[in-house]
Design an enzyme around this catalytic site. Structure first.
Site, mmCIF file in Angstrom:
data_model
loop_
_atom_site.group_PDB
_atom_site.id
_atom_site.type_symbol
_atom_site.label_atom_id
_atom_site.label_comp_id
_atom_site.label_asym_id
_atom_site.label_seq_id
_atom_site.Cartn_x
_atom_site.Cartn_y
_atom_site.Cartn_z
ATOM 1 N N GLY A 80 0.829 -1.162 -0.076
ATOM 2 C CA GLY A 80 -0.076 0.081 0.025
ATOM 3 C C GLY A 80 0.827 1.205 -0.072
ATOM 4 O O GLY A 80 2.078 1.096 0.255
ATOM 5 N N LEU A 94 6.481 1.849 4.628
ATOM 6 C CA LEU A 94 7.634 2.349 3.702
ATOM 7 C C LEU A 94 8.522 3.569 4.171
ATOM 8 O O LEU A 94 9.644 3.964 3.949
ATOM 9 C CB LEU A 94 7.134 2.270 2.207
ATOM 10 C CG LEU A 94 6.684 0.949 1.545
ATOM 11 C CD1 LEU A 94 6.136 1.361 0.418
ATOM 12 C CD2 LEU A 94 7.961 0.196 1.592
ATOM 13 N N GLN A 102 3.304 9.876 1.354
ATOM 14 C CA GLN A 102 4.623 9.222 1.221
ATOM 15 C C GLN A 102 5.513 9.588 0.073
ATOM 16 O O GLN A 102 6.738 9.307 0.202
ATOM 17 C CB GLN A 102 4.295 7.620 1.471
ATOM 18 C CG GLN A 102 3.792 7.444 2.873
ATOM 19 C CD GLN A 102 3.464 5.765 2.848
ATOM 20 O OE1 GLN A 102 2.518 5.041 2.448
ATOM 21 N NE2 GLN A 102 4.233 4.923 3.782
HETATM 22 O O1 GNR Z 1 3.981 -2.516 2.428
HETATM 23 C C1 GNR Z 1 3.652 -2.257 3.691
HETATM 24 N N1 GNR Z 1 3.118 -3.556 4.427
HETATM 25 C C2 GNR Z 1 2.403 -3.341 5.637
HETATM 26 C C3 GNR Z 1 2.383 -4.447 6.488
HETATM 27 C C4 GNR Z 1 1.574 -4.535 7.396
HETATM 28 C C5 GNR Z 1 0.537 -3.278 7.667
HETATM 29 C C6 GNR Z 1 0.729 -2.452 6.911
HETATM 30 C C7 GNR Z 1 1.581 -2.206 5.711
HETATM 31 S S1 GNR Z 1 1.395 -1.161 4.666
HETATM 32 C C8 GNR Z 1 3.023 -1.062 4.054
HETATM 33 C C9 GNR Z 1 3.166 0.140 3.168
HETATM 34 C C10 GNR Z 1 2.986 1.542 3.875
HETATM 35 O O2 GNR Z 1 3.861 1.961 4.287
HETATM 36 N N2 GNR Z 1 1.938 1.861 3.462
HETATM 37 O O3 GNR Z 1 1.550 3.375 4.027
HETATM 38 NI NI NI Z 2 2.625 3.281 5.797
#
Ligand code: GNR
Ligand code: NI
Length: 167
Positions: free
Chosen positions: A46, A95, A51
């Protein structure tokens, strides 16, 4: 398409409240395609617009397995309309908080209304990973990152580690 730079904590932009999108047009669709490419490249499941330094209420997500064909989803001006009383725990990452994980409690299920890639209104009932991820992403729209749920000490330690990594 383009891969955009992802900002990390403690960048103050991550504390901003994102602004609703006024119109779903080709410029926005091009930006969402760039967000998706950036998310796949990271890799992540996501990504919120903030971001990649744009404080607008846009999320992209893809929860498909590596072996399956991609299933991109776009959420514009999402709103949580209902959450379950039942709470779940998931070991979350972000991220914008690279290589750091923590167990976070959230409602197990939720309902979300949003505009899709074509600007059409949608309503979904989220369970499992979708419920966890969409709540994590919607927090970004309010300037909240998962480490904000941790103790001040834990959060400070994580930020210190990330500052060292990105020096
Ligand atoms: O890639 C992502 N993995 C994730 C794993 C567990 C709970 C939420 C996430 S979201 C994250 C990507 C991200 O930072 N989205 O804002
Ligand atoms: Ni996030």
């Amino acid at each position: 398409m383009a891969i955009l730079p992802i900002i990390t904590v403690p960048n103050p932009l991550l504390k901003e409240i994102s602004t609703p999108v006024g119109k779903v047009d080709d410029e926005l669709r091009k930006f969402m395609d760039d967000m998706l490419e950036t998310m796949y490249h990271a890799p992540g499941i996501g990504l919120a617009a903030v971001q990649v330094s744009r404080t607008i209420r846009v999320l992209v997500m893809d929860l498909s397995e590596d072996s399956e064909k991609p299933e991109p989803h776009y959420y514009i001006n999402p709103e949580i309309t209902w959450v379950s009383k039942e709470i779940g725990i998931y070991n979350e990452g972000c991220l914008s908080v690279p290589e750091q994980y923590a167990e976070i409690e959230r409602p197990l299920e939720c309902k979300v209304s949003y505009l899709d890639y074509d600007g059409k209104a949608q309503n979904i009932h989220c369970t499992g990973m979708l419920a966890t991820c969409i709540q994590h992403e919607m927090d970004h729209l309010e300037g909240v990152v998962f480490i904000d749920y941790l103790s001040n000490l834990k959060r400070k330690m994580i930020i210190k580690k990330i500052k060292k990594q990105t020096e």
